[in-house]
Design an enzyme around this catalytic site. Structure first.
Site, PDB file in Angstrom:
ATOM      1  N   HIS A  97       0.806  -1.226   0.000  1.00 20.02           N
ATOM      2  CA  HIS A  97       0.000   0.000   0.000  1.00 20.02           C
ATOM      3  C   HIS A  97       0.836   1.271   0.000  1.00 20.02           C
ATOM      4  O   HIS A  97       0.301   2.357  -0.122  1.00 20.02           O
ATOM      5  CB  HIS A  97      -0.933   0.028   1.212  1.00 20.02           C
ATOM      6  CG  HIS A  97      -0.223   0.333   2.504  1.00 20.02           C
ATOM      7  ND1 HIS A  97       0.456  -0.622   3.210  1.00 20.02           N
ATOM      8  CD2 HIS A  97      -0.061   1.486   3.200  1.00 20.02           C
ATOM      9  CE1 HIS A  97       0.981  -0.074   4.285  1.00 20.02           C
ATOM     10  NE2 HIS A  97       0.695   1.206   4.304  1.00 20.02           N
TER      11      HIS A  97
HETATM   12  C1  UD1 Z   1      -1.799   5.373   6.305  1.00 19.48           C
HETATM   13  C2  UD1 Z   1      -0.487   5.801   6.931  1.00 19.48           C
HETATM   14  C3  UD1 Z   1       0.548   4.684   6.780  1.00 19.48           C
HETATM   15  C4  UD1 Z   1       0.010   3.347   7.273  1.00 19.48           C
HETATM   16  C5  UD1 Z   1      -1.312   3.059   6.550  1.00 19.48           C
HETATM   17  C6  UD1 Z   1      -1.937   1.749   7.003  1.00 19.48           C
HETATM   18  C7  UD1 Z   1       0.032   8.215   6.860  1.00 19.48           C
HETATM   19  C8  UD1 Z   1       0.878   9.229   6.218  1.00 19.48           C
HETATM   20  N1  UD1 Z   1       0.066   6.998   6.307  1.00 19.48           N
HETATM   21  O1  UD1 Z   1      -1.589   5.264   4.905  1.00 19.48           O
HETATM   22  O2  UD1 Z   1       1.688   5.022   7.531  1.00 19.48           O
HETATM   23  O3  UD1 Z   1       0.932   2.324   7.001  1.00 19.48           O
HETATM   24  O4  UD1 Z   1      -2.219   4.131   6.823  1.00 19.48           O
HETATM   25  O5  UD1 Z   1      -3.161   1.532   6.396  1.00 19.48           O
HETATM   26  O6  UD1 Z   1      -0.614   8.511   7.835  1.00 19.48           O
HETATM   27  N2  UD1 Z   1      -9.127   5.050   2.499  1.00 19.48           N
HETATM   28  C9  UD1 Z   1     -10.342   4.400   2.450  1.00 19.48           C
HETATM   29  N3  UD1 Z   1     -10.871   3.961   3.614  1.00 19.48           N
HETATM   30  C10 UD1 Z   1     -10.284   4.145   4.813  1.00 19.48           C
HETATM   31  C11 UD1 Z   1      -9.045   4.812   4.848  1.00 19.48           C
HETATM   32  C12 UD1 Z   1      -8.462   5.244   3.687  1.00 19.48           C
HETATM   33  O7  UD1 Z   1     -10.913   4.208   1.394  1.00 19.48           O
HETATM   34  O8  UD1 Z   1     -10.837   3.730   5.849  1.00 19.48           O
HETATM   35  C13 UD1 Z   1      -8.494   5.520   1.254  1.00 19.48           C
HETATM   36  C14 UD1 Z   1      -8.385   7.037   1.228  1.00 19.48           C
HETATM   37  O9  UD1 Z   1      -9.479   7.611   0.636  1.00 19.48           O
HETATM   38  C15 UD1 Z   1      -7.135   7.255   0.431  1.00 19.48           C
HETATM   39  C16 UD1 Z   1      -6.296   6.021   0.695  1.00 19.48           C
HETATM   40  O10 UD1 Z   1      -7.170   5.044   1.222  1.00 19.48           O
HETATM   41  O11 UD1 Z   1      -7.414   7.323  -0.928  1.00 19.48           O
HETATM   42  C17 UD1 Z   1      -5.147   6.298   1.597  1.00 19.48           C
HETATM   43  O12 UD1 Z   1      -5.532   6.589   2.933  1.00 19.48           O
HETATM   44  P1  UD1 Z   1      -4.598   7.505   3.883  1.00 19.48           P
HETATM   45  O13 UD1 Z   1      -5.142   7.576   5.259  1.00 19.48           O
HETATM   46  O14 UD1 Z   1      -4.301   8.766   3.184  1.00 19.48           O
HETATM   47  O15 UD1 Z   1      -3.211   6.793   3.954  1.00 19.48           O
HETATM   48  P2  UD1 Z   1      -2.787   5.284   3.882  1.00 19.48           P
HETATM   49  O16 UD1 Z   1      -2.233   5.014   2.539  1.00 19.48           O
HETATM   50  O17 UD1 Z   1      -3.887   4.395   4.383  1.00 19.48           O
END
Ligand code: UD1
Length: 357
Positions: free
Chosen positions: A201
């Protein structure tokens, strides 16, 4: 003593659970749990609260997704009001996600003491958003709890006063030790006898579409030799969809799964022939479980999993991944040992330090 904990994203939950429990056993401690809402899907958040036996958050800031600046600034703005209202004696933050640094920043400005759990880890790669979060959080924390000695060394190099730093071990392993006995009965049905488990991811792997495409091609190829189970993180799922990549190649043994709850994932990890990942926590969990781990990154903030554990860095190199995987499947996996203080009691040590500070 009023202790306020801040969690936001999936990897925070299994770190906070044992600390909340250990502090609940102390007299004169009152606790408040704040969820920033960085992760909000049922299978990225709620199911973890259920399985880990965590209390429901007292407050949810509901910040949701956004760019780093949007997410971080929303947490700062909304969390400030909470700190002003609740006036906690301590705020505890976990790991390296945007919620961690945002909450720590609010407290530093309001002169509320901050404890950082999982302090001192460094990849020395400032292109990773988490590395920026780690560096900044540690600079403004008042108590720093490290999982391994490399963390203490990094903090010393950065000029952090040694009196603030406590080597307590790994809280994520506390949760694993507690819940491992419950995992086998949660093994999903139809799991092959022998399989590789994959999670990817990190932006460095999934935001570069050409690289993502070559990784997925490689996985498809490997899956003809050994079945692959691949729970898809929402970020990865949307990148694959945006790039129009088709994963349902008939004849391959690649099985795409939804993001998997804690117990089911633990069951899958402990039974896997090999784990291929870019996650931080999974490098640690496989080391504890003695399962071979191939990490698709150039560096790791958890070097002890390489020097003592079962982890091998394969970088951004498909040929290296193929070679290492063949070696593992041929029974030539690296053997490891469990690092000191990864013993299931890290949170108790944290509770002891916090209640005596
Ligand atoms: C975040 C953390 C990372 C951790 C990871 C575990 C930061 C900078 N990064 O990354 O360190 O390893 O979580 O999962 O804080 N999304 C959903 N549903 C959710 C959450 C996210 O659909 O419940 C989607 C968001 O819309 C976005 C993507 O997933 O497009 C990324 O989510 P985001 O919280 O920005 O960071 P992660 O890549 O999950």
């Amino acid at each position: 003593m009023h202790i306020l904990h801040v969690v936001g994203a999936r990897p925070n939950f299994m770190k906070a659970a044992p600390v909340l429990q250990a502090l609940a056993r102390q007299n004169h401690v009152r606790q408040t749990l704040v969820h920033t809402g960085q992760h909000y899907d049922f299978n990225m958040s709620d199911v973890f609260f259920q399985q880990l036996g965590m209390p429901a958050p007292d407050i949810n800031l509901e910040v949701g997704s956004g760019s780093h600046a949007q997410q971080t600034s929303q947490i700062i703005a909304r969390f400030e009001a909470i700190v002003v209202e609740y006036k906690p004696d301590w705020v505890v933050v976990y790991g390296d996600v945007n919620s961690t640094v945002a909450a720590a920043m609010v407290c530093a400005k309001l002169l509320i003491p901050v404890a950082h759990v999982e302090a001192g880890l460094r990849s020395f790669d400032r292109t990773m958003p988490e590395e920026i979060n780690r560096l900044l959080t540690d600079q403004i924390s008042d108590l720093l709890f490290t999982p391994s000695q490399d963390g203490d060394r990094n903090l010393q190099t950065e000029g952090i006063a040694p009196a603030k730093v406590h080597l307590v071990g790994n809280v994520m392993i506390d949760t694993l030790v507690r819940l491992l006995p419950l995992a086998p009965e949660r093994l999903p049905s139809n799991v092959p006898e022998r399989y590789a488990l994959v999670t990817l991811h990190r932006p460095s792997n999934v935001d570069d579409i050409e690289w993502l495409r070559s990784l997925l091609d490689m996985l498809m190829e490997i899956s003809r030799e050994v079945p692959i189970l691949f729970p898809l993180h929402p970020r990865t799922r949307s990148r694959i969809a945006e790039a129009g990549i088709e994963l349902s190649d008939r004849g391959s043994g690649l099985q795409i799964l939804e993001p998997t709850p804690y117990l089911e994932f633990l069951a899958l990890q402990s039974r896997a022939a090999v784990v291929i990942t870019d996650s931080g926590g999974i490098q640690e969990e496989t080391t504890f479980l003695g399962v071979p781990c191939l990490t698709v990154r150039e560096n790791t903030e958890r070097p002890i999993t390489v020097s003592m554990g079962t982890n091998t860095l394969v970088g951004r190199d498909v040929a290296c991944l193929r070679t290492e995987l063949k070696a593992v499947l041929a029974g030539k996996a690296k053997r490891g040992t469990i690092p000191p203080l990864w013993d299931g009691h890290a949170a108790e040590r944290i509770a002891q330090v916090m209640t005596q500070s």
